[in-house]
Design an enzyme around this catalytic site. Structure first.
Site, PDB file in Angstrom:
ATOM      1  N   HIS A   1       1.986   6.146  28.723  1.00  0.00           N
ATOM      2  CA  HIS A   1       1.630   5.560  29.353  1.00  0.00           C
ATOM      3  C   HIS A   1       1.798   5.736  31.063  1.00  0.00           C
ATOM      4  O   HIS A   1       3.046   6.071  31.095  1.00  0.00           O
ATOM      5  CB  HIS A   1       2.120   3.711  29.256  1.00  0.00           C
ATOM      6  CG  HIS A   1       1.395   3.212  28.092  1.00  0.00           C
ATOM      7  ND1 HIS A   1       0.587   3.831  27.269  1.00  0.00           N
ATOM      8  CD2 HIS A   1       1.983   1.981  27.382  1.00  0.00           C
ATOM      9  CE1 HIS A   1       0.361   3.037  26.090  1.00  0.00           C
ATOM     10  NE2 HIS A   1       1.143   1.853  26.281  1.00  0.00           N
TER      11      HIS A   1
ATOM     12  N   ARG B   1       8.760 -12.656  21.506  1.00  0.00           N
ATOM     13  CA  ARG B   1       9.269 -12.316  23.037  1.00  0.00           C
ATOM     14  C   ARG B   1       9.322 -13.540  23.998  1.00  0.00           C
ATOM     15  O   ARG B   1      10.312 -13.400  24.896  1.00  0.00           O
ATOM     16  CB  ARG B   1       8.185 -11.422  23.376  1.00  0.00           C
ATOM     17  CG  ARG B   1       8.399 -10.020  23.064  1.00  0.00           C
ATOM     18  CD  ARG B   1       7.269  -8.877  23.614  1.00  0.00           C
ATOM     19  NE  ARG B   1       7.028  -7.889  22.667  1.00  0.00           N
ATOM     20  CZ  ARG B   1       6.114  -6.870  22.717  1.00  0.00           C
ATOM     21  NH1 ARG B   1       4.889  -7.414  23.174  1.00  0.00           N
ATOM     22  NH2 ARG B   1       5.936  -6.171  21.847  1.00  0.00           N
TER      23      ARG B   1
ATOM     24  N   ARG C   1      -7.074   0.809  29.277  1.00  0.00           N
ATOM     25  CA  ARG C   1      -6.854   2.068  28.272  1.00  0.00           C
ATOM     26  C   ARG C   1      -7.598   3.294  28.494  1.00  0.00           C
ATOM     27  O   ARG C   1      -8.785   3.151  29.226  1.00  0.00           O
ATOM     28  CB  ARG C   1      -7.676   1.484  26.922  1.00  0.00           C
ATOM     29  CG  ARG C   1      -7.083   2.643  25.795  1.00  0.00           C
ATOM     30  CD  ARG C   1      -5.676   2.420  25.063  1.00  0.00           C
ATOM     31  NE  ARG C   1      -5.747   1.141  24.625  1.00  0.00           N
ATOM     32  CZ  ARG C   1      -4.377   0.627  24.272  1.00  0.00           C
ATOM     33  NH1 ARG C   1      -3.317   1.492  24.319  1.00  0.00           N
ATOM     34  NH2 ARG C   1      -4.144  -0.511  23.444  1.00  0.00           N
TER      35      ARG C   1
ATOM     36  N   ARG D   1       0.756  -1.244  -0.074  1.00  0.00           N
ATOM     37  CA  ARG D   1      -0.045   0.006   0.038  1.00  0.00           C
ATOM     38  C   ARG D   1       0.994   1.232  -0.076  1.00  0.00           C
ATOM     39  O   ARG D   1       0.471   2.336  -0.642  1.00  0.00           O
ATOM     40  CB  ARG D   1      -0.869  -0.070   1.216  1.00  0.00           C
ATOM     41  CG  ARG D   1      -1.963  -0.992   1.185  1.00  0.00           C
ATOM     42  CD  ARG D   1      -2.817  -0.733   2.671  1.00  0.00           C
ATOM     43  NE  ARG D   1      -1.924  -1.337   3.969  1.00  0.00           N
ATOM     44  CZ  ARG D   1      -1.865  -2.507   4.352  1.00  0.00           C
ATOM     45  NH1 ARG D   1      -2.530  -3.561   3.508  1.00  0.00           N
ATOM     46  NH2 ARG D   1      -1.125  -2.617   5.254  1.00  0.00           N
TER      47      ARG D   1
ATOM     48  N   CYS E   1       5.537  -2.406  25.513  1.00  0.00           N
ATOM     49  CA  CYS E   1       5.636  -0.847  26.173  1.00  0.00           C
ATOM     50  C   CYS E   1       5.326  -0.959  27.707  1.00  0.00           C
ATOM     51  O   CYS E   1       6.270  -0.191  28.068  1.00  0.00           O
ATOM     52  CB  CYS E   1       4.774   0.144  25.287  1.00  0.00           C
ATOM     53  SG  CYS E   1       3.104  -0.562  24.982  1.00  0.00           S
TER      54      CYS E   1
HETATM   55  P1  A2P Z   1       1.362   0.306   5.718  1.00  0.00           P
HETATM   56  O1  A2P Z   1       1.249   1.870   6.165  1.00  0.00           O
HETATM   57  O2  A2P Z   1       1.872   0.093   4.095  1.00  0.00           O
HETATM   58  O3  A2P Z   1       0.128  -0.367   5.814  1.00  0.00           O
HETATM   59  P2  A2P Z   1       0.411   0.910  12.646  1.00  0.00           P
HETATM   60  O4  A2P Z   1       0.802  -0.083  13.688  1.00  0.00           O
HETATM   61  O5  A2P Z   1       0.487   2.166  13.150  1.00  0.00           O
HETATM   62  O6  A2P Z   1      -0.723   0.750  11.970  1.00  0.00           O
HETATM   63  O7  A2P Z   1       1.762   0.618  11.634  1.00  0.00           O
HETATM   64  C1  A2P Z   1       1.892  -0.638  10.986  1.00  0.00           C
HETATM   65  C2  A2P Z   1       3.244  -0.629  10.191  1.00  0.00           C
HETATM   66  O8  A2P Z   1       3.457  -1.741   9.519  1.00  0.00           O
HETATM   67  C3  A2P Z   1       2.770   0.331   8.854  1.00  0.00           C
HETATM   68  O9  A2P Z   1       4.147   0.771   8.592  1.00  0.00           O
HETATM   69  C4  A2P Z   1       2.325  -0.784   7.932  1.00  0.00           C
HETATM   70  O10 A2P Z   1       2.654  -0.254   6.623  1.00  0.00           O
HETATM   71  C5  A2P Z   1       3.403  -1.903   8.100  1.00  0.00           C
HETATM   72  N1  A2P Z   1       2.987  -2.996   7.621  1.00  0.00           N
HETATM   73  C6  A2P Z   1       1.432  -3.719   7.771  1.00  0.00           C
HETATM   74  N2  A2P Z   1       1.683  -4.847   7.133  1.00  0.00           N
HETATM   75  C7  A2P Z   1       2.524  -5.019   6.434  1.00  0.00           C
HETATM   76  C8  A2P Z   1       3.081  -5.930   5.522  1.00  0.00           C
HETATM   77  N3  A2P Z   1       2.511  -7.186   5.326  1.00  0.00           N
HETATM   78  N4  A2P Z   1       4.467  -5.847   5.139  1.00  0.00           N
HETATM   79  C9  A2P Z   1       5.028  -4.853   5.494  1.00  0.00           C
HETATM   80  N5  A2P Z   1       4.602  -3.874   6.147  1.00  0.00           N
HETATM   81  C10 A2P Z   1       3.587  -3.914   6.777  1.00  0.00           C
END
Ligand code: A2P
Length: 331
Positions: A237, A101, A230, A40, A130
């Site tokens: 936190h 972990r 939360r 994406r 965290c």
């Molecule tokens: P993307 O922005 O392209 O979805 P958060 O926890 O803030 O939602 O961020 C999750 C992070 O992990 C984002 O950078 C997201 O990218 C990345 N991510 C999620 N799924 C994948 C994947 N299958 N491969 C690589 N990066 C991923």
């Protein structure tokens, strides 16, 4: 001086974005950076250290070109699939997810507490949860000195711990809109529910705190209970930690131990209403400790209030500190 090559996986996420800022601040001896996310985000532009980078799609061959270090903040599934691939190509992965972990082969590291365990890695080092990271920093020197018998954790956790979607829920539910991330509106509420419920009635977040604390402090039988909540706070936190020790302690000595420990800032002056606050901790790398007082209901009990930026010390900063220490120790 040797220069290294580092990959940041999940560079577009909340932790990834903060990692970019912290990497700029740390200015490690790294000559080449690459930033990965999902398909994406491929092609998105990131400005880092006054240079423009293009986000790359993470693929199975992404690590073929050779990296020294990778920081993963892209969720458990991405870590499970890609961290072993990176490690098999000679890269040391610092993984922010919970995927590895509790794996006995994987060190679980908070640099102020157990950095020496990290040098025994097999290619993957785990960054703890965290809420656990900020707790064990003050607990470690107190355990060394007075031996902890039991811990009661009560947490007040910011919505940023749930990523961009958590922040959006606070904003949107304040306008009466339906929550998309949390099961109830977080605005005006405290939700005693972080991560999924388990068979024993605890949430997964609560059991992470129990199990990860035991592993990091190397106290596998330590008695710990946790309630994780939360709260409608954007970032940082807060935690009430009730500690029972095996041995007696002196309050002044406790204060001195905490004040002199690396990574801790003591803020404890009731006369001036001085104690750690989420708004003050945000944007900083340290763990703030205050409200230090005896628990008068038991012989050797102590209460402390601990606050830290969950995206920095609780995730990005801790991971970058690990890489920094590995580099300093030529690992
Ligand atoms: P993307 O922005 O392209 O979805 P958060 O926890 O803030 O939602 O961020 C999750 C992070 O992990 C984002 O950078 C997201 O990218 C990345 N991510 C999620 N799924 C994948 C994947 N299958 N491969 C690589 N990066 C991923």
């Amino acid at each position: 001086m040797k220069k290294y090559k580092l990959a940041l996986v999940g560079a577009t996420g909340l932790v990834g974005q903060t990692a970019l800022t912290v990497l700029e601040e740390f200015n490690l001896p790294i000559s080449e950076y690459k930033f990965f996310a999902s398909a994406r985000s491929a092609g998105k532009k990131i400005t880092f250290m006054n240079k423009e980078y293009e986000v790359q799609e993470l693929k199975e061959d992404s690590f073929d070109e050779g990296f020294d270090y990778a920081i993963f903040s892209a969720g458990g599934d991405t870590s499970k699939k890609f961290s072993p691939i990176a490690a098999s190509k000679g890269c040391i992965v610092v993984d922010n997810s919970s995927a590895f972990r509790m794996d006995p082969e994987v060190p679980l590291i908070v640099p102020e507490v157990n950095m020496e365990d990290a040098f025994n890695n097999k290619g993957i080092i785990a960054n703890p949860n965290c809420s656990t990271i900020q707790a064990v920093v003050p607990l470690k020197p107190l355990d060394d000195k007075y031996k902890i018998k039991r811990i009661v954790y009560s947490t007040y956790q910011a919505v940023s711990g749930a990523g961009h979607k958590g922040l959006a829920d606070l904003e949107n539910t304040s306008k009466g809109e339906k929550p998309l991330k949390f099961p109830h509106p977080i605005y005006n509420n405290c939700l005693p529910h972080i991560d999924v419920f388990l068979d024993n009635g605890y949430t997964k977040e609560e059991m992470k705190m129990v199990n990860e604390t035991r592993k990091i402090l190397n106290r596998p039988d330590l008695r710990i209970t946790a309630t994780t909540v939360r709260v409608p706070v954007q970032n940082s936190h807060s935690e009430s930690i009730n500690i029972e020790f095996e041995n007696d302690f002196d309050l002044k000595e406790v204060r001195d131990i905490l004040k002199n420990y690396p990574g801790i800032i003591l803020q404890d002056d009731p006369e001036t209403n001085t104690y750690p606050l989420a708004t003050n901790a945000s944007g900083h790398n340290e763990v703030y400790v205050g409200r230090i007082r005896r628990d008068e209901s038991i012989p050797y009990g102590l209460n402390i209030w601990v606050v830290a930026d969950n995206i920095r010390k609780g995730a990005a900063t801790n991971a970058i500190q690990i890489v920094d220490e590995l580099i300093k120790n030529n690992n």
